[in-house]
Design an enzyme around this catalytic site. Structure first.
Site, PDB file in Angstrom:
ATOM      1  N   ASN A  13      15.745  55.628  89.803  1.00  0.00           N
ATOM      2  CA  ASN A  13      14.924  55.959  90.983  1.00  0.00           C
ATOM      3  C   ASN A  13      14.361  57.360  90.786  1.00  0.00           C
ATOM      4  O   ASN A  13      15.087  58.340  90.890  1.00  0.00           O
ATOM      5  CB  ASN A  13      15.819  55.888  92.230  1.00  0.00           C
ATOM      6  CG  ASN A  13      15.103  56.361  93.477  1.00  0.00           C
ATOM      7  OD1 ASN A  13      13.879  56.470  93.504  1.00  0.00           O
ATOM      8  ND2 ASN A  13      15.872  56.644  94.526  1.00  0.00           N
ATOM      9  N   LYS A  15      12.297  58.875  92.638  1.00  0.00           N
ATOM     10  CA  LYS A  15      12.012  59.537  93.932  1.00  0.00           C
ATOM     11  C   LYS A  15      10.600  60.127  93.906  1.00  0.00           C
ATOM     12  O   LYS A  15       9.710  59.575  93.276  1.00  0.00           O
ATOM     13  CB  LYS A  15      13.078  60.584  94.242  1.00  0.00           C
ATOM     14  CG  LYS A  15      14.495  60.046  94.065  1.00  0.00           C
ATOM     15  CD  LYS A  15      15.530  60.918  94.699  1.00  0.00           C
ATOM     16  CE  LYS A  15      16.910  60.396  94.323  1.00  0.00           C
ATOM     17  NZ  LYS A  15      17.959  60.912  95.170  1.00  0.00           N
ATOM     18  N   HIS A  98      17.118  52.808 101.129  1.00  0.00           N
ATOM     19  CA  HIS A  98      17.703  53.997 100.494  1.00  0.00           C
ATOM     20  C   HIS A  98      18.081  55.007 101.574  1.00  0.00           C
ATOM     21  O   HIS A  98      17.381  55.155 102.580  1.00  0.00           O
ATOM     22  CB  HIS A  98      16.695  54.603  99.509  1.00  0.00           C
ATOM     23  CG  HIS A  98      17.312  55.639  98.626  1.00  0.00           C
ATOM     24  ND1 HIS A  98      17.543  56.924  99.063  1.00  0.00           N
ATOM     25  CD2 HIS A  98      17.782  55.569  97.356  1.00  0.00           C
ATOM     26  CE1 HIS A  98      18.120  57.608  98.076  1.00  0.00           C
ATOM     27  NE2 HIS A  98      18.280  56.802  97.032  1.00  0.00           N
ATOM     28  N   GLU A 100      17.758  58.080 101.771  1.00  0.00           N
ATOM     29  CA  GLU A 100      16.720  59.078 102.095  1.00  0.00           C
ATOM     30  C   GLU A 100      15.677  58.466 103.024  1.00  0.00           C
ATOM     31  O   GLU A 100      15.131  59.165 103.889  1.00  0.00           O
ATOM     32  CB  GLU A 100      16.096  59.626 100.800  1.00  0.00           C
ATOM     33  CG  GLU A 100      17.080  60.542 100.085  1.00  0.00           C
ATOM     34  CD  GLU A 100      16.924  60.615  98.577  1.00  0.00           C
ATOM     35  OE1 GLU A 100      15.872  60.203  98.048  1.00  0.00           O
ATOM     36  OE2 GLU A 100      17.873  61.088  97.917  1.00  0.00           O
ATOM     37  N   GLU A 174      25.756  53.129  97.765  1.00  0.00           N
ATOM     38  CA  GLU A 174      25.468  54.534  97.474  1.00  0.00           C
ATOM     39  C   GLU A 174      26.068  55.402  98.575  1.00  0.00           C
ATOM     40  O   GLU A 174      25.425  55.626  99.618  1.00  0.00           O
ATOM     41  CB  GLU A 174      23.954  54.766  97.435  1.00  0.00           C
ATOM     42  CG  GLU A 174      23.245  53.974  96.369  1.00  0.00           C
ATOM     43  CD  GLU A 174      21.966  54.675  95.916  1.00  0.00           C
ATOM     44  OE1 GLU A 174      21.871  54.995  94.740  1.00  0.00           O
ATOM     45  OE2 GLU A 174      21.101  54.936  96.764  1.00  0.00           O
ATOM     46  N   GLY A 180      22.771  62.938  94.891  1.00  0.00           N
ATOM     47  CA  GLY A 180      22.137  64.217  94.587  1.00  0.00           C
ATOM     48  C   GLY A 180      23.051  65.414  94.761  1.00  0.00           C
ATOM     49  O   GLY A 180      22.595  66.552  94.771  1.00  0.00           O
ATOM     50  N   SER A 219      25.102  60.349  91.987  1.00  0.00           N
ATOM     51  CA  SER A 219      25.423  61.297  90.920  1.00  0.00           C
ATOM     52  C   SER A 219      25.971  60.625  89.650  1.00  0.00           C
ATOM     53  O   SER A 219      26.888  61.153  89.021  1.00  0.00           O
ATOM     54  CB  SER A 219      26.382  62.381  91.439  1.00  0.00           C
ATOM     55  OG  SER A 219      25.745  63.121  92.471  1.00  0.00           O
TER      56      SER A 219
HETATM   57  C1  PEP Z   1      19.613  57.708  94.251  1.00  0.00           C
HETATM   58  O1  PEP Z   1      18.571  58.289  94.480  1.00  0.00           O
HETATM   59  O2  PEP Z   1      19.675  56.513  94.540  1.00  0.00           O
HETATM   60  C2  PEP Z   1      20.724  58.451  93.666  1.00  0.00           C
HETATM   61  C3  PEP Z   1      21.856  57.833  93.503  1.00  0.00           C
HETATM   62  O3  PEP Z   1      20.501  59.764  93.328  1.00  0.00           O
HETATM   63  P1  PEP Z   1      21.428  60.686  92.370  1.00  0.00           P
HETATM   64  O4  PEP Z   1      21.759  59.862  91.149  1.00  0.00           O
HETATM   65  O5  PEP Z   1      20.585  61.873  92.049  1.00  0.00           O
HETATM   66  O6  PEP Z   1      22.660  61.025  93.143  1.00  0.00           O
END
Ligand code: PEP
Length: 259
Positions: A13, A15, A98, A100, A174, A180, A219
């Site tokens: 992803n 973003k 997601h 976000e 997630e 992040g 992460s």
């Molecule tokens: C994501 O955006 O779905 C995500 C898991 O981000 P990150 O790997 O940066 O934590």
């Protein structure tokens, strides 16, 4: 169906990062990765780069995902993109729900449900995200939050609808506190959440749940991906930050090949 019978999926992803030219260059670099024969890889660039990235990946086995969509096929929805339009530029998948989108744009479980159904109609694979916040985890509410989200997202899918979707449905667990932040869930904690989600999907949708891939996200890096994907109910990873680096993401793809 066992863990090994579900094909591992690694999704990146990107973003709100990268111009069209940068996205195409990254896609070309990632496409050089050695991909295990059973591993699926999907890249999710920004909307403006979807068509060029899909074109750059033509002839490879890599898929391309939108990062969101609307549930209607067209209409007066300024700023929105329909599943049909994603398919039109070469998408194969779409991320929905997601955290976000939930946190900054008011995404709800009911909206995610409508998007999942709309994606199924045009045969795009939904990657449907859910997960608890830090406050919810610390108050011991993780499993009730996951239940509530699952009910909202899949609640009115009947067994028949689920069967039509299932080969084509991906869930991404997630935990919001891991996205992040550099804080990854322990693989044993992630496995508990994944097993819980699969049980709940089985209660709701029947045996089809065995075919649904459940990805972990939060992460994920080259050095923790293999351990996470070795867990029996972790069928791949959704990667944010680490997917912007071709070399590191390629190592994650290779880790999936050995899971
Ligand atoms: C994501 O955006 O779905 C995500 C898991 O981000 P990150 O790997 O940066 O934590």
């Amino acid at each position: 169906m066992t863990h090994s019978a579900r094909k591992p999926l690694v999704a990146g992803n990107w973003k709100m990062h990268k111009t069209v030219a940068e996205s195409v260059a990254l896609a070309h670099a990632v496409a050089e990765a050695r991909v295990g024969p059973r591993t699926e890889v999907v890249l999710a660039p920004v909307f403006t780069a979807l068509g060029p990235v899909a074109a750059a990946l033509r002839g490879t086995n890599f898929g391309v995902a939108g990062q969101d969509c609307h549930w209607e096929p067209q209409g007066a929805y300024t700023g929105a993109i329909a599943p049909e339009m994603l398919r039109d530029v070469g998408c194969t998948h779409c991320i929905v729900g997601h955290s976000e989108r939930r946190q900054y744009f008011g995404e709800t479980d009911a909206g995610v449900h409508r998007k999942i159904v709309a994606l199924g109609r045009v045969k795009l694979v939904p990657i449907a995200c859910l997960g608890e916040t830090l406050a919810e985890r610390e108050s011991g509410a993780t499993f009730s939050v996951l239940s509530r989200q699952l009910d909202g997202m899949f609640g009115s899918l009947d067994a028949e609808g689920a069967d039509a979707l299932a080969a084509n449905l991906v869930v991404a667990y997630e935990p919001v506190w891991a996205i992040g932040t550099g804080r990854t869930a322990k693989s044993s904690d992630a496995q508990l959440a994944h097993a819980f989600l699969r049980d709940r999907l089985r209660d709701r949708l029947g045996d089809v749940a065995e075919r649904i891939r459940i990805l972990y996200g939060g992460s994920v890096k080259a050095d923790n991906a293999a351990e996470l994907m070795a867990q029996p109910d972790i069928d791949g990873v959704l990667v944010g930050g680490a997917s912007l680096d071709a070399a590191g993401f390629s190592r994650i793809i290779q880790a999936a090949g050995s899971s």
